[in-house]
Write a protein that holds these residues in place. Structure first.
Motif, PDB file in Angstrom:
ATOM      1  N   ALA A  21      -3.617  12.645  -9.248  1.00 29.05           N
ATOM      2  CA  ALA A  21      -3.395  12.084 -10.568  1.00 29.05           C
ATOM      3  C   ALA A  21      -2.517  10.850 -10.408  1.00 29.05           C
ATOM      4  CB  ALA A  21      -2.713  13.103 -11.465  1.00 29.05           C
ATOM      5  N   ASP A  22      -2.834   9.810 -11.147  1.00 32.77           N
ATOM      6  CA  ASP A  22      -2.119   8.542 -10.972  1.00 32.77           C
ATOM      7  C   ASP A  22      -0.603   8.709 -11.097  1.00 32.77           C
ATOM      8  OD1 ASP A  22      -4.653   6.475 -12.608  1.00 32.77           O
ATOM      9  OD2 ASP A  22      -4.451   7.165 -10.542  1.00 32.77           O
ATOM     10  N   SER A  23      -0.182   9.547 -12.022  1.00 38.59           N
ATOM     11  CA  SER A  23       1.248   9.703 -12.287  1.00 38.59           C
ATOM     12  C   SER A  23       1.977  10.433 -11.162  1.00 38.59           C
ATOM     13  CB  SER A  23       1.450  10.463 -13.594  1.00 38.59           C
ATOM     14  OG  SER A  23       0.900  11.766 -13.510  1.00 38.59           O
ATOM     15  N   LEU A  24       1.222  11.049 -10.249  1.00 34.92           N
ATOM     16  CA  LEU A  24       1.837  11.853  -9.200  1.00 34.92           C
ATOM     17  C   LEU A  24       1.737  11.211  -7.817  1.00 34.92           C
ATOM     18  CD1 LEU A  24       0.502  15.343 -10.322  1.00 34.92           C
ATOM     19  CD2 LEU A  24       2.704  14.272 -10.858  1.00 34.92           C
ATOM     20  N   LYS A  25       1.016  10.127  -7.723  1.00 35.32           N
ATOM     21  CA  LYS A  25       0.853   9.475  -6.421  1.00 35.32           C
ATOM     22  C   LYS A  25       2.206   9.067  -5.862  1.00 35.32           C
ATOM     23  CE  LYS A  25      -3.817   7.714  -7.209  1.00 35.32           C
ATOM     24  NZ  LYS A  25      -4.663   6.520  -7.433  1.00 35.32           N
TER      25      LYS A  25
END
Length: 124
Positions: free
Chosen positions: A61-65
């Motif tokens: 997920a983009d927010s977790l990269k």
């Protein structure tokens, strides 16, 4: 049939790190993509990360990269999720799942078997 058991959850202070494990039994998972999802209180289940069957392709997920890392050990029939720099918004039940695609998937509808989940609570 694949039985999945997640472990490693608990109560953590913001900024800490932890590693979740997902142990599979009943069938070898080597042919399957795997994924991690999470569900916070009052929210829908959301995609966290996926890994392909051999473990050389991952997606997040983009927010977790940059904070989370998925990995797998097919010899141990286990998938991991390394979570660093924990934030209170990471608080959720974390689920691992077996994908119907060897490449893995971002979509929960592409997953056939699910674990019961492990609770991760992060306090500030």
């Amino acid at each position: 049939q694949v039985h999945l058991v997640e472990s490693g959850g608990g109560l953590f202070q913001a900024g800490a790190s932890l590693r979740l494990s997902c142990a599979a039994s009943g069938r070898a998972i080597i042919s399957f993509g795997m994924g991690w999802f999470r569900q916070a209180p009052g929210k829908d289940r959301e995609f966290v990360s996926t890994i392909n069957w051999i473990g050389d392709t991952t997606n997040y997920a983009d927010s977790l990269k940059g904070r989370f890392t998925i990995s797998r050990d097919n010899a141990k029939n286990t998938v991991y999720l390394q979570m660093n720099s924990l934030k209170p918004e990471d608080t959720a039940v974390y689920y691992c799942a077996v994908s119907t695609y060897a490449s893995g998937s971002n979509s929960a509808t592409d997953y056939l078997f699910w674990g019961q989940g492990t609770q991760v609570t992060v306090f500030s």
